[in-house]
Design a protein around this motif. Structure first.
Motif, PDB file in Angstrom:
ATOM      1  N   SER A  21       0.863  -1.180   0.000  1.00 25.45           N
ATOM      2  CA  SER A  21       0.000   0.000   0.000  1.00 25.45           C
ATOM      3  C   SER A  21       0.905   1.239   0.000  1.00 25.45           C
ATOM      4  N   VAL A  22       0.281   2.401  -0.017  1.00 24.09           N
ATOM      5  CA  VAL A  22       1.054   3.641   0.046  1.00 24.09           C
ATOM      6  C   VAL A  22       1.917   3.667   1.300  1.00 24.09           C
ATOM      7  N   GLU A  23       1.371   3.142   2.401  1.00 23.86           N
ATOM      8  CA  GLU A  23       2.075   3.226   3.685  1.00 23.86           C
ATOM      9  C   GLU A  23       3.372   2.421   3.703  1.00 23.86           C
ATOM     10  N   ASN A  24       3.413   1.271   3.041  1.00 22.80           N
ATOM     11  CA  ASN A  24       4.633   0.452   3.108  1.00 22.80           C
ATOM     12  C   ASN A  24       5.376   0.376   1.778  1.00 22.80           C
ATOM     13  N   PHE A  25       4.958   1.174   0.791  1.00 22.06           N
ATOM     14  CA  PHE A  25       5.585   1.113  -0.530  1.00 22.06           C
ATOM     15  C   PHE A  25       7.080   1.431  -0.466  1.00 22.06           C
ATOM     16  N   GLU A  26       7.436   2.471   0.257  1.00 23.95           N
ATOM     17  CA  GLU A  26       8.846   2.887   0.317  1.00 23.95           C
ATOM     18  C   GLU A  26       9.714   1.767   0.876  1.00 23.95           C
ATOM     19  N   ALA A  27       9.261   1.143   1.951  1.00 25.35           N
ATOM     20  CA  ALA A  27      10.072   0.109   2.605  1.00 25.35           C
ATOM     21  C   ALA A  27      10.063  -1.194   1.818  1.00 25.35           C
TER      22      ALA A  27
ATOM     23  N   PHE B 255      14.222 -12.988  -6.094  1.00 25.08           N
ATOM     24  CA  PHE B 255      13.413 -11.805  -6.323  1.00 25.08           C
ATOM     25  C   PHE B 255      12.278 -11.811  -5.308  1.00 25.08           C
ATOM     26  N   LYS B 256      11.688 -10.645  -5.114  1.00 24.34           N
ATOM     27  CA  LYS B 256      10.592 -10.487  -4.171  1.00 24.34           C
ATOM     28  C   LYS B 256       9.341 -10.093  -4.946  1.00 24.34           C
ATOM     29  N   LEU B 257       8.226 -10.691  -4.610  1.00 20.52           N
ATOM     30  CA  LEU B 257       6.961 -10.383  -5.258  1.00 20.52           C
ATOM     31  C   LEU B 257       6.149  -9.442  -4.380  1.00 20.52           C
ATOM     32  N   ALA B 258       5.770  -8.302  -4.946  1.00 22.36           N
ATOM     33  CA  ALA B 258       4.936  -7.319  -4.245  1.00 22.36           C
ATOM     34  C   ALA B 258       3.658  -7.126  -5.053  1.00 22.36           C
ATOM     35  N   LYS B 259       2.516  -7.294  -4.411  1.00 24.25           N
ATOM     36  CA  LYS B 259       1.245  -7.195  -5.111  1.00 24.25           C
ATOM     37  C   LYS B 259       0.522  -5.905  -4.695  1.00 24.25           C
ATOM     38  N   ILE B 260       0.035  -5.173  -5.694  1.00 28.00           N
ATOM     39  CA  ILE B 260      -0.671  -3.922  -5.439  1.00 28.00           C
ATOM     40  C   ILE B 260      -2.055  -4.002  -6.076  1.00 28.00           C
ATOM     41  N   ASP B 261      -3.078  -3.895  -5.250  1.00 22.03           N
ATOM     42  CA  ASP B 261      -4.456  -3.844  -5.729  1.00 22.03           C
ATOM     43  C   ASP B 261      -4.678  -2.458  -6.350  1.00 22.03           C
TER      44      ASP B 261
ATOM     45  N   GLN C  32      -4.966   3.485  -5.893  1.00 23.11           N
ATOM     46  CA  GLN C  32      -4.970   4.221  -7.153  1.00 23.11           C
ATOM     47  C   GLN C  32      -3.823   5.220  -7.234  1.00 23.11           C
ATOM     48  N   GLN C  33      -3.368   5.705  -6.101  1.00 22.23           N
ATOM     49  CA  GLN C  33      -2.237   6.634  -6.110  1.00 22.23           C
ATOM     50  C   GLN C  33      -0.983   5.948  -6.631  1.00 22.23           C
ATOM     51  N   LEU C  34      -0.735   4.726  -6.166  1.00 23.72           N
ATOM     52  CA  LEU C  34       0.434   3.988  -6.644  1.00 23.72           C
ATOM     53  C   LEU C  34       0.274   3.614  -8.112  1.00 23.72           C
ATOM     54  N   ALA C  35      -0.925   3.196  -8.508  1.00 18.82           N
ATOM     55  CA  ALA C  35      -1.154   2.869  -9.914  1.00 18.82           C
ATOM     56  C   ALA C  35      -0.912   4.094 -10.784  1.00 18.82           C
ATOM     57  N   GLY C  36      -1.325   5.267 -10.303  1.00 20.28           N
ATOM     58  CA  GLY C  36      -1.091   6.496 -11.048  1.00 20.28           C
ATOM     59  C   GLY C  36       0.377   6.854 -11.136  1.00 20.28           C
ATOM     60  N   MET C  37       1.124   6.613 -10.066  1.00 22.00           N
ATOM     61  CA  MET C  37       2.562   6.896 -10.073  1.00 22.00           C
ATOM     62  C   MET C  37       3.270   6.113 -11.161  1.00 22.00           C
TER      63      MET C  37
END
Length: 302
Positions: free
Chosen positions: A5-11, A52-58, A63-68
């Motif tokens: 999510s936006v909250e843990n995207f950076e880490a 590799f690491k798999l990160a899933k984004i709904d 939508q903010q991350l999808a827009g980025m």
């Protein structure tokens, strides 16, 4: 696999990709191809044993991350390495193609970090890769001296490696084009900043002096611009843009828009190579570049 999510995207994505490639899977619960692709990626993550690491984004929920990333259709997967997207694909790919995609980017099983001897070898490997890329870029320029894109990549790589004199020699044949080319103009801005620092603001003492001037007068745009150029010369991209934004927030047109022009040049320099996608699709955007483009727009248009 981790839900991002936006909250843990950076880490979980940006910082994690500094250690191991992170494959970001943009999906949605209603997406049929996503339900086909997701389990295959999760199984491959286990099979590849941490390579590799798999990160899933709904994409509906985030939508903010999808827009980025400029996501226009799902599923879309973007591979992040060292904080930047380096490759990607759209649609549910066959397992064989997924393996081929991963094998291009993930480290070999015997090259994983964790053992002292292997960790010691990693800087040498990175240096070898950089020099190998440089050799290929030099060959591309020699084969087609009129290819300005190839020359841009070559000069940029030389500067990133600290080979400034070689970069100036390689840039000399196209310096007259810099005024009419956004990419070549960006390189000239970088080279001019390096020369400026060498002549006028070398050493840490000069940077400290500039910071003292700014602390005493936040509208000392000459000092702010000089500091931004010093940061640019040091390849501290975001710090330089942050300083330029400080000028723009106070005086957008200062010195014939020097701050805005330099900011745009830095964006051009740090823009990663475009990810190849299917015809008609828009490639995902680099989140850092997209974020700083939005910040510039918000300041300039305010």
């Amino acid at each position: 696999m981790i839900d991002v999510s936006v909250e843990n995207f950076e880490a979980e994505v940006v910082e994690a990709s500094m250690q191991v490639p992170v494959l970001v899977d943009f999906w949605a619960p209603w997406c049929g191809p996503c339900k086909t692709l997701g389990p295959v990626l999760e199984r491959l993550e286990v099979e590849y044993q941490g390579r590799f690491k798999l990160a899933k984004i709904d994409s509906d929920q985030e939508q903010q991350l999808a827009g980025m990333f400029g996501i226009r259709s799902i599923p879309t997967c973007v591979l992040m390495v060292n904080g930047q997207p380096v490759d990607g694909f759209m649609g549910a790919q066959p397992e064989g193609q997924l393996r081929a995609f991963l094998d291009k980017h993930v480290p070999a099983l015997d090259a994983l970090p964790g053992q002292d001897q292997e960790q010691a070898a990693q800087p040498a490997l990175a240096e070898e890769d950089a020099e190998g890329a440089l050799a290929r870029q030099q060959q591309a320029v020699a084969a087609d001296p009129e290819n300005d894109e190839a020359r841009f990549d070559y000069v940029k790589q030389l500067l990133q490696l600290g080979r400034e004199d070689d970069a100036k020699v390689a840039f000399a044949p196209v310096i007259a084009k810099a005024a009419g080319s956004r990419r070549l103009g960006a390189l000239k801005t970088w080279l001019d900043a390096i020369d400026f620092v060498a002549v006028s603001h070398g050493g840490t003492g000069a940077m400290a002096e500039l910071e003292q001037k700014i602390a005493a007068n936040r509208r000392d745009f000459e000092a702010r611009y000089a500091r931004a150029r010093c940061l640019l010369a040091q390849q501290r991209w975001t710090d330089a843009m942050d300083e330029l934004l400080e000028i723009l927030m106070r005086d957008k047109g200062w010195n014939d828009e020097a701050a805005r022009k330099t900011y745009i040049a830095i964006l051009e320099i740090i823009e990663p190579p475009k990810v190849k996608v299917a015809e008609g699709h828009i490639p995902p955007q680099d989140p850092l570049v997209a974020s700083y483009r939005r910040r510039l727009s918000s300041v300039v248009l305010s």
